[in-house]
Motif scaffolding. Structure first.
Motif, PDB file in Angstrom:
ATOM      1  N   ASN A  43      -6.452  15.307  -1.474  1.00 28.40           N
ATOM      2  CA  ASN A  43      -7.159  16.495  -1.020  1.00 28.40           C
ATOM      3  C   ASN A  43      -8.391  16.106  -0.220  1.00 28.40           C
ATOM      4  OD1 ASN A  43      -5.307  18.063  -2.330  1.00 28.40           O
ATOM      5  ND2 ASN A  43      -6.725  18.939  -3.817  1.00 28.40           N
ATOM      6  N   ASP A  44      -8.833  17.015   0.608  1.00 24.46           N
ATOM      7  CA  ASP A  44     -10.042  16.767   1.400  1.00 24.46           C
ATOM      8  C   ASP A  44     -11.300  16.867   0.548  1.00 24.46           C
ATOM      9  OD1 ASP A  44      -8.587  16.387   3.728  1.00 24.46           O
ATOM     10  OD2 ASP A  44      -8.608  18.525   4.226  1.00 24.46           O
ATOM     11  N   ASP A  82      -6.362   7.878   5.816  1.00 23.53           N
ATOM     12  CA  ASP A  82      -6.101   8.858   4.768  1.00 23.53           C
ATOM     13  C   ASP A  82      -5.564   8.168   3.514  1.00 23.53           C
ATOM     14  OD1 ASP A  82      -6.865  11.118   6.236  1.00 23.53           O
ATOM     15  OD2 ASP A  82      -4.915  11.201   7.232  1.00 23.53           O
ATOM     16  N   ALA A  83      -5.868   8.740   2.367  1.00 27.99           N
ATOM     17  CA  ALA A  83      -5.428   8.171   1.082  1.00 27.99           C
ATOM     18  C   ALA A  83      -4.162   8.884   0.614  1.00 27.99           C
ATOM     19  CB  ALA A  83      -6.533   8.323   0.044  1.00 27.99           C
ATOM     20  N   ARG A 105     -10.261   9.829  -5.644  1.00 31.30           N
ATOM     21  CA  ARG A 105      -9.653  10.930  -4.899  1.00 31.30           C
ATOM     22  C   ARG A 105      -8.603  11.588  -5.785  1.00 31.30           C
ATOM     23  NH1 ARG A 105     -10.158  10.466   0.562  1.00 31.30           N
ATOM     24  NH2 ARG A 105      -9.485  12.650   0.562  1.00 31.30           N
ATOM     25  N   VAL A 106      -8.173  12.780  -5.377  1.00 37.89           N
ATOM     26  CA  VAL A 106      -7.184  13.512  -6.163  1.00 37.89           C
ATOM     27  C   VAL A 106      -6.092  14.050  -5.251  1.00 37.89           C
ATOM     28  CG1 VAL A 106      -8.518  15.664  -6.044  1.00 37.89           C
ATOM     29  CG2 VAL A 106      -6.794  15.375  -7.827  1.00 37.89           C
ATOM     30  N   ALA A 107      -4.849  13.920  -5.700  1.00 37.62           N
ATOM     31  CA  ALA A 107      -3.692  14.499  -5.014  1.00 37.62           C
ATOM     32  C   ALA A 107      -3.025  15.472  -5.981  1.00 37.62           C
ATOM     33  CB  ALA A 107      -2.717  13.418  -4.578  1.00 37.62           C
ATOM     34  N   ARG A 111       0.833  -1.206   0.000  1.00 34.87           N
ATOM     35  CA  ARG A 111       0.000   0.000   0.000  1.00 34.87           C
ATOM     36  C   ARG A 111       0.871   1.260   0.000  1.00 34.87           C
ATOM     37  NH1 ARG A 111      -5.372  -0.292   3.720  1.00 34.87           N
ATOM     38  NH2 ARG A 111      -6.118  -2.369   3.174  1.00 34.87           N
ATOM     39  N   ILE A 112       0.296   2.337  -0.514  1.00 35.49           N
ATOM     40  CA  ILE A 112       0.947   3.636  -0.421  1.00 35.49           C
ATOM     41  C   ILE A 112       0.474   4.285   0.874  1.00 35.49           C
ATOM     42  CG2 ILE A 112       1.306   5.878  -1.509  1.00 35.49           C
ATOM     43  CD1 ILE A 112       2.381   3.553  -3.117  1.00 35.49           C
ATOM     44  N   THR A 113       1.397   4.587   1.774  1.00 33.39           N
ATOM     45  CA  THR A 113       1.057   5.220   3.047  1.00 33.39           C
ATOM     46  C   THR A 113       1.858   6.511   3.194  1.00 33.39           C
ATOM     47  OG1 THR A 113       2.801   4.171   4.357  1.00 33.39           O
ATOM     48  CG2 THR A 113       0.773   2.896   3.997  1.00 33.39           C
ATOM     49  N   LYS A 114       1.621   7.206   4.289  1.00 36.32           N
ATOM     50  CA  LYS A 114       2.329   8.475   4.490  1.00 36.32           C
ATOM     51  C   LYS A 114       3.831   8.264   4.667  1.00 36.32           C
ATOM     52  CE  LYS A 114       1.304   8.590   9.464  1.00 36.32           C
ATOM     53  NZ  LYS A 114       0.625   9.376  10.530  1.00 36.32           N
TER      54      LYS A 114
END
Length: 355
Positions: free
Chosen positions: A46-47, A144-145, A65-67, A34-37
């Motif tokens: 983004n929220d 969080d994603a 979702r979008v980053a 997984r991708i984590t912080k």
């Protein structure tokens, strides 16, 4: 006062151990795809699912979702769109996990770290009583994603940029292609290894001017933008026994370039690129149709380049008519080679596992 001081020191010691800062306790972290912080280069989503561009706003389907990543020097902003739930499912399957296995593994690792930290704290202060029992800490799972730039889970890239070196009042079809190919090569190719790319363009009225089809050469079409689309593939291909090459990544891109020039030589541009995830899947039909509809309505795009014009011609092929942009069915046809790639890949894995 002395007891309060000792309790404060022990509390600080345990928290330090649990957070990993100058940790006195070494606990193996849970390994995951997984991708984590903690992943290098990870960007938090983004929220909001709203993407606000100067030319228009887009609202993503709730499954996505979008980053955002900004390159201030180049004046380019990139938006990475993905489905976190699907991405985690793929990662867990790769790790041999399913359901809540990952969360439970994280909880178990945290409990072990906490117990070990408490034990070390007691030994450090030579106390029989557990001075850490009143800390009241509990496990909190990070929901969080996160994504990394150009990660394989991204199913759509959106670009917003400013070209300050475009002084011509009107651009020819060749100039449009040259400019937009430059953007693609500078911002897409280095990160995605785009190859075998096919370009077409639609610059009213230069490309489509035809007295037989005046509705296609109307200078008011596409409002404020020149429009170009492209397709492409990337990655190491796999060949079938009947000689077709299939790639792990497929792309369908739509690029918009302002017709009007600002401040003597500036034009804003936008790129919308659809691709597939590491299972070979694209956006679902509802999400794709919705985002395409928004691109057309927000930016005033009414025509895309197509080789098929005359719907009454005897050889008319609706599947190759892209004047309204590629439909979901046409996207699935375009991505069929990539889907075949993963069929072959998964079949090869199954054989390898059985042997």
């Amino acid at each position: 006062m002395k007891k309060k001081l000792i309790f404060s020191v022990i509390t600080t010691l345990v928290i330090t151990m649990l957070t990993g800062c100058n940790s006195l306790v070494s606990v193996e972290e849970v390994k995951t795809s997984r991708i984590t912080k903690k992943t290098q280069g990870a960007i938090k989503a983004n929220d909001t699912n709203s993407i606000e561009l100067l030319g228009g706003n887009l609202l993503l389907n709730n499954n996505y979702r979008v980053a955002v990543s900004e390159n201030e020097a180049a004046e380019v902003t990139t938006y990475f769109v993905w489905n976190p739930t699907k991405a985690n499912e793929i990662a867990d399957k790769k790790d041999g996990r399913e359901g809540n296995d990952y969360e439970e593994a994280m909880r178990e690792a945290w409990e072990k770290a906490k117990a070990l930290a408490e034990e070390q704290a007691k030994k450090a202060w030579n106390k029989d009583k557990d001075m850490t029992s009143h800390l009241g800490e509990s496990f909190e799972f990070d929901k969080d994603a996160y994504i990394t730039p150009y990660n394989e889970n991204v199913v759509m890239y959106i670009y917003s940029g400013l070209d300050r070196l475009s002084p011509a009042i009107e651009l020819t079809d060749a100039q449009i292609k040259s400019s937009i190919q430059n953007y693609v090569q500078n911002y897409v190719v280095p990160s995605t290894s785009l190859s075998n790319t096919m370009y077409d363009s639609y610059s009213v009225p230069q490309v489509m001017e035809n007295p037989l089809y005046p509705e296609l050469s109307d200078a008011s079409l596409n409002g404020d933008y020149y429009v170009m689309t492209f397709t492409g593939v990337s990655g190491q291909y796999t060949a079938s026994t009947y000689g077709e090459y299939f790639y792990p990544r497929q792309y369908y891109g739509i690029w918009l370039l302002e017709k009007n020039v600002h401040d003597s030589s500036s034009r804003r541009w936008y790129g919308f690129i659809f691709t597939n995830d590491p299972a070979g899947d694209t956006m679902n039909e509802e999400a794709y149709a919705d985002i395409m509809s928004q691109i057309k309505s927000e930016f005033g795009i009414t025509r895309f380049y197509t080789d098929t014009y005359d719907t009454k011609a005897y050889n008319y092929d609706a599947s190759k008519d892209y004047r309204n942009g590629r439909s979901y069915e046409q996207i699935q046809t375009l991505f069929s080679g990539t889907q075949n790639y993963y069929k072959m890949l998964n079949n090869t894995k199954s054989v390898s596992e059985d042997s």
